[in-house]
Write an enzyme that holds these catalytic residues in place. Sequence first.
Site, short mmCIF file in Angstrom:
data_model
loop_
_atom_site.label_atom_id
_atom_site.label_comp_id
_atom_site.label_asym_id
_atom_site.label_seq_id
_atom_site.Cartn_x
_atom_site.Cartn_y
_atom_site.Cartn_z
N GLY A 56 44.34 41.20 47.95
CA GLY A 56 43.07 41.60 48.54
C GLY A 56 42.38 42.47 47.52
N CYS A 87 49.92 40.61 44.26
CA CYS A 87 48.60 40.85 43.67
C CYS A 87 48.11 42.29 43.96
CB CYS A 87 47.63 39.78 44.15
SG CYS A 87 46.29 39.55 43.00
N ILE A 147 44.29 35.22 41.29
CA ILE A 147 42.90 35.53 41.63
C ILE A 147 42.61 36.99 41.26
CG2 ILE A 147 41.18 35.61 43.49
CD1 ILE A 147 43.06 33.68 45.07
N HIS A 192 49.36 34.81 44.20
CA HIS A 192 49.21 34.65 45.66
C HIS A 192 50.11 33.53 46.20
CE1 HIS A 192 45.68 37.08 47.04
NE2 HIS A 192 45.46 37.14 45.74
N GLU A 194 51.19 32.99 49.08
CA GLU A 194 50.88 32.61 50.47
C GLU A 194 49.77 31.56 50.52
OE1 GLU A 194 49.77 35.11 48.90
OE2 GLU A 194 47.72 35.53 49.56
N1 LIG Z 1 43.77 38.87 44.49
C1 LIG Z 1 43.96 40.15 44.44
O1 LIG Z 1 44.74 40.73 45.17
C2 LIG Z 1 43.09 40.87 43.46
C3 LIG Z 1 43.47 42.30 43.19
C4 LIG Z 1 42.24 43.11 42.86
N2 LIG Z 1 41.70 42.74 41.59
C5 LIG Z 1 42.60 44.60 42.89
O2 LIG Z 1 42.46 45.27 41.94
O3 LIG Z 1 43.00 45.09 43.88
#
Ligand SMILES: NC(=O)CC[C@H](N)C(=O)O
Length: 215
Positions: A56, A87, A147, A192, A194
């Site tokens: 997220g 992530c 991502i 990710h 999931e």
């Molecule tokens: N897909 C993700 O969880 C991206 C992480 C996001 N760039 C962060 O710094 O929290």
Amino acid sequence: MTAPDKNSLTIGVLALQGAFLEHIHMLKNLPTVSDAIPVRTEEQLKSIDALIIPGGESTSMALIAERCGLLEPLREFVKNKPTWGTCAGMIMLANEATSAKKGGQQLIGGLAIRVNRNQFGTQKESFETKLHMPEVVGETPFHAIFIRAPVISDILSEDVKILGRLEQKVGQTEAETIIAVRQGHLFATAFHPELTYDNRLHSYFVDLALTYYSN
Ligand SMILES: NC(=O)CC[C@H](N)C(=O)O
């Protein structure tokens, strides 16, 4: 360690922000999971055996956790309960983060790694790649979705075991860059899992938790 008196576990997914529902769906399909619940309160945190911190946006997740009074309970939880950060969740679990929000951002910490946020650039630079992680998923590679992903730029303790590396150079990021680690009961992946149909990583984490409680 107090062992939960069962051979299947209740797993929580931190549900303050981000991709938590997808993790819950993955977990519900595993026979060793008796329940998979979203976690938004200290009470719910107390009721689970292991936790996933999803992807997220780590800055938002940290702000919401702080406002809900969950940051300290989470710091206590990760000291001795199995936790997997994916992530943004990996950023939250890290002891140190670079490219952090201006003015700093709160982390849960516990995992002796330094991560670099947004290593590959913006959303546009998201990518998918195959990862060879034999200790985690056997010989068949895992299809990983990155991502706005972080990477693990430094390992800060000998207790941290490297479980996955990028196989090829991606943009400016070198092949062999670390993207999955484990430190005892703590597990972290930069991508990710999931968002695929492959639940082998979820299975690995639940097995890690079951083994932890049976020892
Ligand atoms: N897909 C993700 O969880 C991206 C992480 C996001 N760039 C962060 O710094 O929290």
